[in-house]
Write an enzyme that holds these catalytic residues in place. Structure first.
Site, PDB file in Angstrom:
ATOM      1  CG  ASN A  10      49.005   5.090 -15.072  1.00  0.00           C
ATOM      2  OD1 ASN A  10      47.786   4.984 -14.896  1.00  0.00           O
ATOM      3  ND2 ASN A  10      49.894   4.700 -14.164  1.00  0.00           N
ATOM      4  CG  HIS A 102      51.812   1.327 -11.841  1.00  0.00           C
ATOM      5  ND1 HIS A 102      51.988   1.993 -10.644  1.00  0.00           N
ATOM      6  CD2 HIS A 102      52.137   2.205 -12.815  1.00  0.00           C
ATOM      7  CE1 HIS A 102      52.405   3.222 -10.896  1.00  0.00           C
ATOM      8  NE2 HIS A 102      52.504   3.370 -12.206  1.00  0.00           N
ATOM      9  CD  GLU A 104      51.073   5.021  -8.435  1.00  0.00           C
ATOM     10  OE1 GLU A 104      50.041   4.955  -9.135  1.00  0.00           O
ATOM     11  OE2 GLU A 104      51.911   5.939  -8.550  1.00  0.00           O
ATOM     12  N   GLY A 180      56.237   9.965 -10.028  1.00  0.00           N
ATOM     13  CA  GLY A 180      55.491  11.048  -9.387  1.00  0.00           C
ATOM     14  C   GLY A 180      56.327  11.953  -8.491  1.00  0.00           C
TER      15      GLY A 180
HETATM   16  C1  PEP Z   1      53.460   6.129 -13.608  1.00  0.00           C
HETATM   17  O1  PEP Z   1      52.707   6.173 -12.645  1.00  0.00           O
HETATM   18  O2  PEP Z   1      53.461   5.140 -14.335  1.00  0.00           O
HETATM   19  C2  PEP Z   1      54.338   7.264 -13.847  1.00  0.00           C
HETATM   20  C3  PEP Z   1      55.332   7.098 -14.648  1.00  0.00           C
HETATM   21  O3  PEP Z   1      54.035   8.432 -13.178  1.00  0.00           O
HETATM   22  P1  PEP Z   1      54.797   9.839 -13.341  1.00  0.00           P
HETATM   23  O4  PEP Z   1      54.996  10.091 -14.805  1.00  0.00           O
HETATM   24  O5  PEP Z   1      53.872  10.821 -12.716  1.00  0.00           O
HETATM   25  O6  PEP Z   1      56.092   9.722 -12.627  1.00  0.00           O
END
Ligand code: PEP
Length: 259
Positions: A10, A102, A104, A180
């Site tokens: 992603n 998601h 976000e 994140g």
């Molecule tokens: C994501 O945004 O789907 C995700 C898993 O991000 P990260 O791997 O940066 O934690």
């Protein structure tokens, strides 16, 4: 039954179309040099809308075995919806997957359960597969209700799907506190959540369906923790990777460790 694992990158709002092109070439070379077997693990990229066409052209021209998808989709098919992109448009660009729900998107856009259900329907109707993202916040984990919460999110979305639709879903268990942040779920708790989700699917649709649904773990996955997560995770069929998917070498390593 044997499910082919998938590693999905992603990219979020990163990479312009030139950077995307460079990334795909580098990833393809790295995987080729490592004799990567795509039958053992599917590798898929979720670029921003602006790079999907560039990724498509390169993959088609070089007959690369990578697949790709989108990070979001409109619930309507066409019309006066400024800034939106429909499922049909994405399908015509050769997308295989679309991320839905998601955290976000749930946070920064008005995407509630009803809207997420409509997105899932739109993606399925256009012949693609939704990757439904679920997972608890830190607060729900603190209260010890993380499994109920994640399963409840799945339940809210899948309840009206037919067996045929449900088996085409992928589910990404992504604890919000792990996205994140560098804080990854323990392999045991990731497995527990994936098992709880699969068991719920089994209760609703039977094992014929629940055995087919691929469940991914997401949240700070990188080349150092992927092996342990896969080893513990009998119900984990790969990863949704954010930050670590922006480095072609590291993303290729995660794919190799998952295969
Ligand atoms: C994501 O945004 O789907 C995700 C898993 O991000 P990260 O791997 O940066 O934690």
């Amino acid at each position: 039954m044997a499910r082919t694992p998938v590693v999905a990158g992603n990219w979020k709002m990163n990479f312009d179309h030139l950077e995307a092109t460079y990334f795909v070439q580098k990833l393809a070379w790295t995987l080729r040099d490592a004799n990567f077997d795509f039958k053992r693990c599917e590798v898929t990229l979720m670029p921003p809308f602006t790079s999907i066409r560039s990724v498509q052209v390169l993959i088609d021209a070089d007959r690369l075995k990578l697949t790709y998808g989108a990070q979001a989709v409109s619930v309507t098919n066409q019309g006066a919806f400024t800034g939106d992109v429909s499922a049909d448009m994405l399908a015509r660009l050769g997308c295989s997957y679309v991320l839905v729900g998601h955290s976000e998107r749930r946070k920064y856009h008005p995407e509630d359960d009803a809207n997420i259900v409509d997105q899932v329907r739109a993606v399925l109707a256009a012949g693609m597969r939704p990757i439904l993202c679920v997972g608890e916040s830190f607060e729900e984990r603190r209260q010890g209700i993380e499994l109920e919460f994640a399963v409840g999110q799945v339940q809210d979305v899948i309840r009206d799907l037919s067996d045929k639709e449900a088996e085409r879903m992928l589910i990404a268990y992504e604890p919000v506190w792990a996205i994140g942040t560098g804080m990854v779920a323990t392999p045991e708790s990731a497995q527990q959540a994936a098992a709880a989700i699969r068991s719920h699917l089994g209760e609703v649709y039977g094992e014929g369906v629940s055995d087919k649904v691929r469940i991914l773990y997401g949240g700070s996955v990188n080349a150092s923790n992927a092996t342990q997560l896969m080893q513990e995770g009998r119900d984990i069929d790969g990863f949704l990777v954010g930050g670590a998917s922006l480095d072609a070498d590291e993303f290729a390593t995660i794919a190799r460790l998952t295969a």
